[in-house]
Design a protein around this motif. Structure first.
Motif, PDB file in Angstrom:
ATOM      1  N   UNK A 223      -8.676  -6.787   4.808  1.00  0.00           N
ATOM      2  CA  UNK A 223      -8.716  -8.216   4.497  1.00  0.00           C
ATOM      3  C   UNK A 223      -7.699  -9.019   5.298  1.00  0.00           C
ATOM      4  N   UNK A 224      -6.724  -8.338   5.891  1.00  0.00           N
ATOM      5  CA  UNK A 224      -5.633  -9.015   6.594  1.00  0.00           C
ATOM      6  C   UNK A 224      -5.624  -8.596   8.058  1.00  0.00           C
ATOM      7  N   UNK A 225      -5.113  -9.475   8.930  1.00  0.00           N
ATOM      8  CA  UNK A 225      -5.170  -9.180  10.364  1.00  0.00           C
ATOM      9  C   UNK A 225      -3.869  -9.437  11.106  1.00  0.00           C
ATOM     10  N   UNK A 226      -2.849  -9.969  10.418  1.00  0.00           N
ATOM     11  CA  UNK A 226      -1.595 -10.284  11.082  1.00  0.00           C
ATOM     12  C   UNK A 226      -0.437  -9.558  10.402  1.00  0.00           C
ATOM     13  N   UNK A 227       0.577  -9.153  11.180  1.00  0.00           N
ATOM     14  CA  UNK A 227       1.715  -8.446  10.573  1.00  0.00           C
ATOM     15  C   UNK A 227       2.364  -9.210   9.441  1.00  0.00           C
ATOM     16  N   UNK A 228       2.542 -10.526   9.625  1.00  0.00           N
ATOM     17  CA  UNK A 228       3.216 -11.308   8.590  1.00  0.00           C
ATOM     18  C   UNK A 228       2.385 -11.390   7.310  1.00  0.00           C
ATOM     19  N   UNK A 229       1.047 -11.357   7.441  1.00  0.00           N
ATOM     20  CA  UNK A 229       0.190 -11.347   6.255  1.00  0.00           C
ATOM     21  C   UNK A 229       0.332 -10.025   5.498  1.00  0.00           C
ATOM     22  N   UNK A 230       0.404  -8.947   6.248  1.00  0.00           N
ATOM     23  CA  UNK A 230       0.503  -7.620   5.631  1.00  0.00           C
ATOM     24  C   UNK A 230       1.838  -7.454   4.918  1.00  0.00           C
ATOM     25  N   UNK A 231       2.923  -7.851   5.568  1.00  0.00           N
ATOM     26  CA  UNK A 231       4.237  -7.710   4.925  1.00  0.00           C
ATOM     27  C   UNK A 231       4.334  -8.590   3.686  1.00  0.00           C
ATOM     28  N   UNK A 232       3.788  -9.813   3.754  1.00  0.00           N
ATOM     29  CA  UNK A 232       3.832 -10.706   2.593  1.00  0.00           C
ATOM     30  C   UNK A 232       3.036 -10.123   1.430  1.00  0.00           C
ATOM     31  N   UNK A 233       1.841  -9.593   1.733  1.00  0.00           N
ATOM     32  CA  UNK A 233       0.993  -9.022   0.676  1.00  0.00           C
ATOM     33  C   UNK A 233       1.598  -7.744   0.108  1.00  0.00           C
ATOM     34  N   UNK A 234       2.312  -6.998   0.938  1.00  0.00           N
ATOM     35  CA  UNK A 234       2.988  -5.794   0.455  1.00  0.00           C
ATOM     36  C   UNK A 234       4.117  -6.162  -0.500  1.00  0.00           C
ATOM     37  N   UNK A 235       4.853  -7.196  -0.156  1.00  0.00           N
ATOM     38  CA  UNK A 235       6.004  -7.585  -0.968  1.00  0.00           C
ATOM     39  C   UNK A 235       5.584  -8.170  -2.310  1.00  0.00           C
ATOM     40  N   UNK A 236       4.492  -8.953  -2.324  1.00  0.00           N
ATOM     41  CA  UNK A 236       4.087  -9.548  -3.604  1.00  0.00           C
ATOM     42  C   UNK A 236       3.073  -8.692  -4.358  1.00  0.00           C
ATOM     43  N   UNK A 237       2.669  -7.566  -3.746  1.00  0.00           N
ATOM     44  CA  UNK A 237       1.773  -6.638  -4.424  1.00  0.00           C
ATOM     45  C   UNK A 237       0.342  -7.113  -4.545  1.00  0.00           C
ATOM     46  N   UNK A 238      -0.042  -8.129  -3.783  1.00  0.00           N
ATOM     47  CA  UNK A 238      -1.377  -8.706  -3.922  1.00  0.00           C
ATOM     48  C   UNK A 238      -2.472  -7.896  -3.250  1.00  0.00           C
ATOM     49  N   UNK A 239      -2.103  -6.974  -2.369  1.00  0.00           N
ATOM     50  CA  UNK A 239      -3.093  -6.166  -1.647  1.00  0.00           C
ATOM     51  C   UNK A 239      -2.632  -4.709  -1.683  1.00  0.00           C
ATOM     52  N   UNK A 240      -3.301  -3.850  -2.455  1.00  0.00           N
ATOM     53  CA  UNK A 240      -2.877  -2.450  -2.554  1.00  0.00           C
ATOM     54  C   UNK A 240      -2.845  -1.719  -1.216  1.00  0.00           C
ATOM     55  N   UNK A 241      -3.753  -2.088  -0.308  1.00  0.00           N
ATOM     56  CA  UNK A 241      -3.756  -1.454   1.017  1.00  0.00           C
ATOM     57  C   UNK A 241      -2.479  -1.820   1.770  1.00  0.00           C
ATOM     58  N   UNK A 242      -2.052  -3.073   1.655  1.00  0.00           N
ATOM     59  CA  UNK A 242      -0.813  -3.511   2.307  1.00  0.00           C
ATOM     60  C   UNK A 242       0.396  -2.814   1.714  1.00  0.00           C
TER      61      UNK A 242
END
Length: 343
Positions: A223-242
């Motif tokens: 669902x994500x394509x940019x490093x900053x999107x992945x790190x943000x989603x990982x930190x807030x837990x919104x994307x389990x893959x991230x």
């Protein structure tokens, strides 16, 4: 003007302009003497200035009455030749032109991770966050590793009362699967020349590569394509893959860090830096990191004794360059072919 053939610089002429020039950002400061704090200037985006020369003029020389006599530049790219191309940046460093147009008497060009290596000697403990155990042996080899635009690696070794930085391309060493989960994920990683190097995972584009591979391993659409999107989603837990991507990223960083500790016998420590590391630092699980770092049989006991630190200083390379500018004799920096002097 001449390219100086001397192996090391023992004395540099003040004031000294120091610069950390990466693929995305550039930072400048002036060191006026051996005891003064460096005078810093605002960080800039390299894309906002057509050339290095114009950046130096606009950001530094137009903003101060101090005229630097020497320039020590740390650049992201190879440092040989009279025209130095930068990795991931359109700037070209032309030392002879800097001498002619901006009045420098000397220009020295180092690799950016040489500056990072100098910094791990220069930084105070308040800027170093320990990760797990280990005990630093002060006059022992050290390694700095930083996932950012690429994966930077450098060592600094101690001998004959001198610190000698050892730049290289350690970010391109192989990394392979080890756990059951790895064997599910690795077949989906984009390779380079048929192999997976550290930089294929441990940098901005590598994070995206790893995220897509984790998604494909679970038959999900990324669902994500940019490093900053992945790190943000990982930190807030919104994307389990991230979240899993960031966890694996840190585990693989620990594995490569352990390899480098063995290669350099780095009893002085492993030092983690880089934009990606700093962004996902809140997710760092010290026990998991150290388990991956230490798991180097038959040398687990040795790795358990090696300390690991996260560099917290936001301009660490400038600290390293400032230390070198003040007392170059403290460091065995080989400047042969990388030191230009006005006639």
């Amino acid at each position: 003007m001449a390219n100086v053939s001397s192996g090391t610089a023992k004395v540099l002429h003040f004031p000294i302009l120091i610069a950390d020039i990466g693929g995305t950002n550039a930072r400048f400061a002036i060191v006026t003497d051996s005891y003064a704090e460096a005078k810093r200037f605002p960080s800039i985006k390299t894309a906002d200035y057509p050339t290095l020369d114009e950046a130096i003029q606009s950001v530094v020389l137009d903003k101060t009455s101090i005229q630097p006599r020497t320039a020590v530049l740390a650049v992201a790219g190879p440092t040989d030749g009279d025209e130095i191309d930068l990795t991931n940046c359109d700037w070209i460093v032309r030392p002879k032109q800097l001498i002619e147009t901006q009045g420098f008497g000397d220009v020295i060009v180092l690799n950016d991770y040489e500056a990072q290596a100098l910094a791990v000697v220069a930084l105070d403990g308040e800027f170093l966050k320990p990760v797990g155990g280990g005990e630093k042996i002060e006059s022992s080899n050290r390694v700095v590793i930083g996932p950012g635009t690429g994966l930077g690696v450098a060592g600094i070794v101690h001998g004959a009362n001198t610190w000698i930085p050892v730049p290289g391309e350690g970010g391109h060493v192989d990394i392979g699967p080890r756990t059951e989960r790895d064997y599910q994920v690795f077949p989906h990683l984009e390779t380079i020349g048929g192999r997976v190097s550290g930089e294929q995972i441990l940098c901005g584009r590598g994070l995206v590569n790893l995220y897509r591979a984790v998604a494909k391993a679970d038959a999900k659409s990324p669902a994500l394509s940019k490093p900053e999107e992945i790190t943000a989603a990982a930190l807030d837990g919104s994307d389990p893959v991230a979240v899993e991507t960031a966890d694996l990223f840190l585990e693989y960083l620990a594995r490569i860090s352990g390899d480098l500790a063995l290669i350099f016998m780095a009893r002085g420590g492993i030092y983690l830096t880089g934009g990606i590391t700093h962004k996902i630092l809140p997710m760092l699980d010290e026990k998991r990191f150290r388990a991956a770092f230490d798991n180097k049989e038959p040398h687990r006991n040795l790795l358990e004794q090696v300390p690991v630190y996260v560099i917290l200083h936001d301009q660490a390379p400038l600290e390293g360059l400032a230390a070198y500018a003040r007392t170059p004799s403290r460091f065995g920096v080989d400047v042969e072919g990388r030191w230009w002097r006005a006639d």
